[in-house]
Design a protein around this motif. Structure first.
Motif, short mmCIF file in Angstrom:
data_model
loop_
_atom_site.label_atom_id
_atom_site.label_comp_id
_atom_site.label_asym_id
_atom_site.label_seq_id
_atom_site.Cartn_x
_atom_site.Cartn_y
_atom_site.Cartn_z
N LEU A 70 0.81 -1.21 0.00
CA LEU A 70 0.00 0.00 0.00
C LEU A 70 0.85 1.27 0.00
O LEU A 70 0.50 2.26 -0.64
CB LEU A 70 -0.91 0.02 1.23
CG LEU A 70 -2.08 -0.96 1.25
CD1 LEU A 70 -2.72 -0.99 2.63
CD2 LEU A 70 -3.11 -0.57 0.21
N PRO A 148 -4.07 -2.12 6.00
CA PRO A 148 -4.90 -2.32 4.81
C PRO A 148 -6.39 -2.21 5.10
O PRO A 148 -7.16 -1.75 4.25
CB PRO A 148 -4.53 -3.73 4.35
CG PRO A 148 -3.94 -4.40 5.53
CD PRO A 148 -3.27 -3.33 6.30
N VAL A 346 -4.67 -6.86 -2.25
CA VAL A 346 -4.18 -6.16 -1.06
C VAL A 346 -4.39 -7.02 0.18
O VAL A 346 -3.51 -7.11 1.05
CB VAL A 346 -4.90 -4.80 -0.90
CG1 VAL A 346 -4.45 -4.09 0.37
CG2 VAL A 346 -4.65 -3.92 -2.12
#
Length: 626
Positions: A70, A148, A346
């Motif tokens: 990220l 996340p 992710v």
């Protein structure tokens, strides 16, 4: 780009659910196949007979944390492409680990990497480092799950609590049931999904701006292709040197002194296979790193004229680590399930990080605390040890979820986790390296060095966070926004140093340049270091203090050769050989010498010339005949 929905739809939820279901299914499969996880060797070490393919991909997946996945695109977006040099330093580190650290770990066939420390220095050292590892990884897991989930909930409408619980529970499920084999094979599945999710961003993002070459042109115009800044100023966020050193430090700390990577390498059957797996993982890591960085350039090219970080009131995002999920959902909204597919990538980064930590923590707890200190040895049978390994895998998964709640409610935990992570990793590497590269290092020396290094790194990390040293970002623009409000003060702004693990959370604080100059003068020099260099001072101090104190206290007189790296073994063998083969002075003998044999009377040795000589060793041989 037109404004589209920023929430999940049913197809997206189904795709994310399918990813979680497959991950859990792998755990179930390995619970009821093969050795069925009935021994600690099977559960923690995959029977030490894993194939190379899953180990290679797992080595790569473990390195690519959710925070990095990220955060790195945001770093490239705001500061440019100097991070592209980071993997080169990482590559050098992995090559060194292949030939220095791995042969030692593999030679003594440990389950916990820190068992080496007891054999080399003593039980106190092993216990201290194992305890520090547990603290380090528990904080790492909580931040790795929290980051996340926050980023995704901010841009997708996906519940923050649902994100944490779904990832945490699924991870606990397959780690507890399937052991190391399940962890390795889920890493394969998740790393492939993560790569294609990121690749989708690059392909779609390039198409949206007119092709890959046009994306490069836009990035170049925006100053993002600044690969080579050779400045020696360590306070700059990114330079050639800080990127190379930072990559090297992360690579050698992770693969040379961290249980998560060492444990994976030891699941292979031979040293050659283990070394080959680590070397093959290098191009895999390079591919993943450069894919992540290129996502940052692609996202910049799409938002170059209307920066969502400068339009937080309309974009809904406030930090750079939200850029990639924000772009994923906006860009793929017209394709059913594609936003969910990309977001699953992710989540996969979070799962690989947490599962590797959970399994490693279980191994360290059993091998470094339970077995050595349990007074009732008959109680710690193989069967009971396996059950306890599964219990601790579940326990640490639950602890991760609980700690994530604390991270969300106590803001100081995130910077504290960063300080702990950087403070412990480098000094731990130093004492292991001292043990493998020297015969002088002893327990007294390395403990003093370890304490010195941790204190210095913690002081630098805490000071950097408190002092909040500002960094200048590359130009950003809102000129092309639909309802543009021009404000030249927004074009160049500053970010505060609030970092954890490998990335920094970005703020949009605006400061005039004269204020920045004053701040630079007032802040202590070490607190201004680039975050990539934070582990370096403590690592060097641990090496120096550890060696010097060891030398002063008499060194180590009895070092097992197997606890030294192959290079040092060869050096010691060469020195021993030189001593054994040292030229011995020769002596002259007269033409005739009568040597008395006390057993058989005497023997006469005649030489044809007084110039003929024999060595003292020959003389000793002759005398032995007497």
């Amino acid at each position: 780009m037109t404004t589209t929905r920023e929430v999940f739809e049913i197809w997206d939820y189904l795709v994310v659910g399918a990813m979680l279901l497959v991950s859990g299914g792998i755990g179930v499969f390995f619970r009821f196949s093969g050795g069925k996880q009935k021994t600690t060797n099977e559960y923690l070490m995959a029977g030490r007979n894993m194939g190379m393919f899953p180990v290679i991909l797992s080595l790569m997946a473990t390195v690519q944390t959710a925070v990095g996945t990220l955060g790195f695109p945001g770093e490239v977006y705001l500061y440019g492409a100097q991070l592209y040099l980071y993997p080169l330093g990482f590559t050098v580190a992995l090559i060194l680990c292949t030939f220095v650290h791995t042969p030692v770990y593999f030679g003594i066939q440990v389950t916990s990497a820190y068992e080496y420390l007891e054999r080399r220095f003593g039980r106190i050292t092993r216990t201290i480092i194992s305890g520090l590892f547990v603290i380090q990884m528990v904080l790492f897991m909580s931040v790795g799950l929290y980051s996340p989930s926050i980023a995704l909930s901010a841009v997708s409408g996906l519940s923050h609590l649902v994100s944490i619980l779904s990832v945490g529970i699924v991870c606990a499920f397959y780690c507890t049931l399937g052991g190391m084999k399940a962890v390795l094979w889920t890493d394969v599945f998740q790393s492939v999904l993560m790569f294609f999710a990121l690749l989708s961003v690059i392909i779609k993002g390039s198409i949206d701006v007119g092709g890959f070459q046009e994306m490069i042109n836009i990035a170049e115009k925006g100053g993002r292709l600044n690969f080579f800044n050779f400045s020696f100023d360590p306070t700059l966020r990114f330079t050639v040197w800080s990127a190379l050193i930072g990559g090297f430090m992360y690579g050698i700390t992770t693969c040379g002194a961290n249980q998560t990577q060492v444990q994976r390498l030891l699941t292979l059957s031979t040293l050659k296979r283990s070394q080959l797996a680590l070397l093959i993982s290098i191009p895999m890591n390079l591919l993943m790193y450069y894919t992540i960085y290129t996502c940052g350039l692609v996202i910049y090219a799409n938002f170059a004229g209307c920066d969502p970080l400068l339009k937080t009131e309309t974009s809904g995002i406030s930090s750079a680590d939200q850029l990639i999920p924000y772009y994923m959902i906006r860009s793929f909204s017209v394709y059913p399930g594609m936003a969910g597919f990309c977001v699953s990538g992710v989540f996969c980064a979070a799962l690989t990080s947490i599962s590797s930590a959970v399994n490693s923590l279980a191994a360290v707890t059993i091998e470094d605390f339970l077995r050595p200190f349990c007074s009732c040895k008959s109680w710690v049978t193989e069967k009971s040890a396996t059950r306890m390994s599964k219990f601790f895998a579940f326990f640490y998964s639950a602890l991760c979820i609980a700690m994530t709640y604390l991270v969300g409610n106590i803001k100081a935990i995130i910077p504290a986790a960063f300080v702990v992570f950087t403070a412990i990793g480098g000094p731990t590497l130093s004492i292991i390296t001292l043990g493998m590269l020297t015969t002088t290092a002893n327990q007294k020396g390395i403990l003093v060095g370890l304490l010195s290094g941790i204190i210095l790194n913690a002081w630098i990390g805490a000071g950097a966070i408190i002092s909040d040293f500002p960094q200048i970002k590359l130009p950003q623009s809102v000129d092309s926004c639909p309802s543009n409000i021009t404000d030249t003060s927004l074009i160049t702004n500053v970010t505060s140093l609030h970092s954890f693990n490998l990335t920094l959370s970005q703020s949009t604080t605006v400061m005039p340049m004269d204020t920045i100059s004053v701040l630079k003068e007032e802040i202590f020099p070490l607190f201004k270091l680039s975050f990539l260099l934070h582990p370096v001072p403590g690592t060097i101090l641990t090496l120096l203090v550890g060696y010097i104190v060891s030398f002063i206290t008499g060194g180590d007189k009895n070092v097992d050769e197997n606890l030294l790296c192959p290079f040092m073994r060869k050096c010691l063998s060469a020195n021993t050989l030189k001593i054994d083969e040292k030229p011995i002075p020769t002596i002259s003998l007269p033409d005739e010498v009568q040597l008395t044999d006390h057993r058989n009377g005497f023997v006469t040795a005649s030489e044809s010339s007084s110039k003929n000589k024999i060595s003292s060793s020959d003389n000793i041989l002759e005398e032995s005949k007497l």
